[in-house]
Design an enzyme around this catalytic site. Structure first.
Site, PDB file in Angstrom:
ATOM      1  N   ASP A  92       0.823  -1.200   0.000  1.00 15.88           N
ATOM      2  CA  ASP A  92       0.000   0.000   0.000  1.00 15.88           C
ATOM      3  C   ASP A  92       0.861   1.255   0.000  1.00 15.88           C
ATOM      4  O   ASP A  92       1.941   1.285   0.594  1.00 15.88           O
ATOM      5  CB  ASP A  92      -0.901  -0.016   1.243  1.00 15.88           C
ATOM      6  N   GLU A 139       0.893  -0.580  -5.149  1.00 18.60           N
ATOM      7  CA  GLU A 139      -0.064   0.489  -5.361  1.00 18.60           C
ATOM      8  C   GLU A 139       0.765   1.767  -5.477  1.00 18.60           C
ATOM      9  O   GLU A 139       1.102   2.404  -4.488  1.00 18.60           O
ATOM     10  CB  GLU A 139      -1.056   0.605  -4.202  1.00 18.60           C
TER      11      GLU A 139
END
Length: 953
Positions: free
Chosen positions: A612, A663
């Site tokens: 993330d 990401e």
């Protein structure tokens, strides 16, 4: 001799030094009456001789029981201590009270003789210049490594298999721990110091004075070496056992043979001492406590301060270097079992990294949370504090009390806890896995081929709100069955690591090694993942190494200093999220994170790790007004880049078949390029550009879409710059953005038709697929983590039609290799017409890997085929997307091959809730060039619909 550069005193050369060594050896042999084997420096020989003479002074008959003799026999051959340990012991000679020593030239007894001192096995170190005792001076070979994998600690050493020595330092000393003297041969137990994981019993053999300051440091918790005072120790001609038992009324020590020795209290804080005429064996402590009603209760317990550390020197070295890739096996809380003469001892070892702490105590259910009985020892420069507590059990809750460098006590949860209390409670919990995996077939298949050439269709899930109230084991049945029926290949879980605030969805982690206890135990999660694997479903987990919350009981300022976080707030804080940023330049912190990724892959068999917020890690000025440039003056976080490269390289090396996914929302180059070519090394990257552009297009009314046609075609300019996943994730259906259905313009029928056309276009676009839960049946409401999905939508035929479309998309996707086998190869894609903006139509071709890409003049020709068209060795699929609100009949498209093209999917099918405009099962391509192709066919493109045609010849 030679003279140094300063022209001062002569400097000894190599020959001079060799002559001096030969002279010393000759003198030693003359004094000993024979050759000296591995002669030692004077100080070391003196100390070893002292231990021998002291042992000889013990009363006859007070010797060892048979178990002690066996231990001594095993330990005797290992008399050569490692030079590093000898040096460390020599430095501490002045701090010890020792008996009168013989001369430095006293001969070293032969191995196995009665006077032979017994030491620990040597630490594995580089080979000496010559083999000790070799008259020829022939160079010695390299020593054997303690383990085939130096990062893999061995099983803890059982008692009774040799003598051992461990680092120790004076109580309350601020200096790093130094080795104590070797355990004598008659010890009842001990563990050889092999450089592997330790464990087992020990007893201090050096004579030292224990003063009031030492005792006070232990009682108050700031001693760096409580084991140097507590436990069994020699005091001149006798031995003593000291133990810490706060609130005890009386204490006695029971020797291995049953002899009882009463203890006297040395300090009001609960330190007791019993004297022995000889070294104690496998002793126990008898403690009497008042019962609060005028009576008392007696308990016989083991002594935690008689046990060796459960980390060996190799573990400590790897931790210092930041290269302990199985860090979770040595830090944290572990159930351990040791065989002793009195039987099996079971307990829990605790180890925590807190290098700047002035003292650390562990407390929990085992001491009624009093934090007085179990001060931990400091293991020197590794910064680790450790203790083994016999009798502690699975399910025990615990915390660390850390005396910070600033003099403040802090209560901290274990950074490597493997289980925790259910939030909002936050104590760490001792756990031990008993799960037996049944997914060998899946793991073997997973490792056979890369996922770049395989279909990946991911169902993203928030475990707490898919269906609220389900445990891991209930999800193993309901969720896995649902995913299988919908045709997805993978489940991606939003973070499962423990987090205190449910509203963070798991993206503010406090316990990186503990699955959240909201849904069950760690073994329950293993069951869920195993069940998915047995059903043919892979499992990906979201991982958050970019930042962590500031909760005072967690990682923040763990030892009173910025330990896990960067110390400069310009790099160490993420202001947007109110969190700390990891110090990626610190080797131990990188080790903590890399080992954590391996932990999830190896201990929970996850198939992928999605990282993330990578962009926040890569840029020093990410969402900051004030920032600190790198050493070259740039905005790139070079330390974070090195960490991500290390993480990816390590995971791909250690766990076959696992993928990593970034990401990353910027144009950072080489996110999925291999690390040896300078890339970050990820397997895939979320295609955030495609997501934003395509959603921006379909959110507009059809009448305006022609002016934004480039938003659909632009993605192919960079589609092969990285290995992409196309994400329609949770971020797109929350925070006021509305659900996927509500993004679509028009009335309800048009919204559903738009969404069906969009998802069908997405599944045909190059890249792997990811869809957030609820979007597969067109949930109307925006997602909220506090409630379940709106499953009642499935009572509506229109929403059931959407689910059926996604099921069919996944089915066709897995069947047709043109949709995935060349996702990362430009040969797998060709435009038919990218320029029909006025008609809001997009058409393109996808090719399977065997087809070799689009037809060209150089392609092999099949003479037996009509018209001599290029040989068809693999699949070819044509996709036509009509984003206008009206159908296009007699719409001609160019095709690369003649013959029948079967309509394998039509998002406007009546079964999905569409209008039913179609092509009666397929079209025929004729030899009429169009769109630069040698063949063409006329089709009907349905309104707000996508059609797939598969070539069948």
């Amino acid at each position: 001799m030679t003279t140094d550069d300063r022209g001062e005193q002569p400097v000894a050369g190599k020959d001079d030094l060799q002559r001096a060594v030969d002279q010393k050896v000759t003198e030693a042999e003359a004094a000993a009456g024979g050759p000296v084997v591995n002669a030692e420096p004077a100080k070391k020989t003196t100390k070893r001789a002292t231990a021998k003479k002291t042992a000889a002074a013990e009363p006859a008959g007070g010797g060892a029981v048979p178990a002690r003799k066996a231990a001594a026999k095993k330990a005797a051959p290992a008399k050569k201590a490692a030079p590093a340990k000898k040096a460390a012991a020599a430095k501490r000679t002045t701090a010890k009270k020792v008996a009168a020593a013989p001369t430095a030239t006293e001969a070293t007894p032969e191995p196995g003789s009665e006077d032979a001192p017994t030491t620990a096995n040597p630490v594995v170190a580089p080979a000496p210049i010559a083999e000790p005792g070799s008259p020829s001076g022939e160079p010695a070979g390299q020593p054997e490594a303690p383990s085939p994998d130096p990062a893999e600690p061995s099983t803890p050493q059982a008692p009774g298999e040799g003598a051992g020595s461990r680092p120790a330092s004076g109580a309350g000393s601020a200096e790093p721990a130094a080795p104590v003297a070797p355990v004598p041969a008659d010890t009842a137990s001990g563990a050889p110091d092999t450089g592997e994981q330790a464990g087992g019993l020990t007893a201090g053999t050096e004579v030292r004075e224990v003063g009031e300051e030492d005792l006070r440091a232990i009682v108050e918790g700031w001693s760096r070496d409580p084991h140097g005072v507590l436990g069994a120790h020699r005091t001149g001609e006798e031995w003593v056992v000291r133990t810490l038992r706060p609130d005890a009324v009386a204490v006695a020590v029971l020797d291995e043979d049953g002899t009882r020795y009463d203890a006297t209290r040395l300090h009001d804080g609960g330190i007791y001492e019993a004297s022995f005429p000889r070294q104690p064996g496998d002793y126990r402590i008898e403690v009497v406590y008042g019962d609060g009603e005028g009576g008392s209760t007696t308990h016989t317990v083991d002594d935690p301060f008689r046990w060796l550390p459960t980390l060996g020197p190799l573990d400590e070295h790897l931790i210092r270097e930041g290269r302990h890739e199985r860090l979770w096996e040595v830090l944290g809380a572990h159930i351990r079992r040791y065989e002793t003469p009195r039987g099996t001892v079971e307990g829990v070892s605790f180890a925590v990294w807190a290098p700047s702490a002035r003292g650390v105590k562990v407390t929990g259910d085992f001491d009624y949370w009093q934090a007085r009985a179990y001060p931990m020892r400091h293991l020197g420069s590794s910064g680790v504090w450790e203790i083994f507590i016999p009798g502690a059990q699975v399910g025990t809750r615990y915390r660390y009390h850390v005396l910070g460098a600033d003099g403040t006590w802090r209560e901290k949860s274990d950074p490597l806890a493997f289980a925790t209390e259910v939030p909002p409670l936050n104590a760490s919990v001792v756990t031990e896995s008993t799960y037996e995996w049944q997914d060998d077939a899946w793991l073997s298949q997973r490792a056979e081929a890369g996922w770049h050439q395989r279909p990946i269709s991911v169902y993203e899930v928030h475990a707490g709100s898919w269906r609220q109230g389900l445990s891991y084991r209930e999800l193993a049945d309901e969720l896995v069955d649902y995913v299988v029926s919908a045709g997805f290949t993978h489940i991606e879980f939003m973070p499962l690591a423990e987090h205190p605030f449910g509203g963070s969805w798991g993206y503010q982690v406090t316990s990186y090694y503990a699955p959240t206890s909201r849904f069950g135990s760690p073994d329950d999660l293993r069951y869920l993942i195993d069940r998915a694997h047995q059903a043919g479903i892979g499992v990906i987990v979201d991982w958050v190494p970019a930042h962590f919350p500031k909760d005072e009981w967690a990682l923040a300022r763990f030892d009173g200093t910025p330990l896990y976080e960067h110390g400069d707030p310009r790099r160490g804080e993420q202001l947007d999220w109110g969190t700390y940023v990891f110090d990626f330049g610190r080797s131990e912190v990188r080790n903590f994170l890399v080992a954590n990724a391996l932990f999830w892959c190896k201990e929970f068999h996850v198939d992928g790790v999605r990282v993330d917020a990578v962009a926040s890690m890569l840029y020093l000025d990410y969402s900051r007004d004030e920032w600190l440039p790198n050493k070259y003056g740039g905005r790139e976080n070079l330390e974070a880049v090195a960490f991500l490269q290390e993480f990816n390289a390590t995971v791909y090396r250690e766990v076959p078949g696992v993928v990593t996914i970034a990401e990353e929302s910027t144009a950072w180059p080489g996110v999925t390029r291999p690390t040896h070519l300078g890339g970050l090394g990820f397997g895939f990257k979320w295609n955030m550009g495609w997501m934003h552009d395509s959603l921006g297009y379909v959110e507009r009314e059809p009448i305006y879409r022609s002016y934004h046609h480039g938003q659909l075609t632009f993605s192919m300019h960079y589609a092969y710059s990285e290995n992409y996943v196309l994400p329609i994730s949770h971020d797109e259906v929350v925070y006021g953005k509305g659900s996927m259905l509500r993004k679509m313009p028009g009335d309800r029928w048009q919204q559903l038709a738009n969404l069906r056309a969009y998802l069908s276009y997405m599944w045909a676009h190059p890249g792997k697929q990811l869809l957030f839960m609820g979007s597969e049946f067109a949930q109307d409401a925006e997602w909220a983590e506090s409630r379940s999905l709106d499953w009642w939508h499935l009572d509506d035929p229109a929403h059931r039609g959407m689910l059926q479309l996604v099921t069919d998309l996944n089915g066709r996707y897995k069947e047709i290799d043109a949709l995935w086998s060349q996702d990362v190869d430009p040969a797998g894609f060709q435009w038919i017409d990218a320029n029909d903006a006025s008609g809001n139509v997009l058409s393109f071709l996808r090719y399977g890997s065997a087809a070799g890409g689009p037809a060209t003049e150089d392609a092999p020709v099949d003479d037996a085929a009509p018209g001599g068209e290029p040989a068809a060795q693999g699949s070819a699929l044509a996709c036509v997307v009509n984003f206008s609100g009206s159908p296009h009949h007699e719409y001609r498209i160019g095709l690369p091959r003649p013959g029948q093209w079967r309509e394998v999917l039509n998002s406007d099918g009546e079964g999905y809730g569409g209008s039913g405009v179609g092509n009666y099962g397929g079209v025929e391509a004729v030899a009429e060039p169009w769109h630069g192709q040698p063949y063409s066919a006329t089709i009907s493109a349905p309104p707000l619909g996508t059609v797939w045609f598969l070539h069948e010849g």
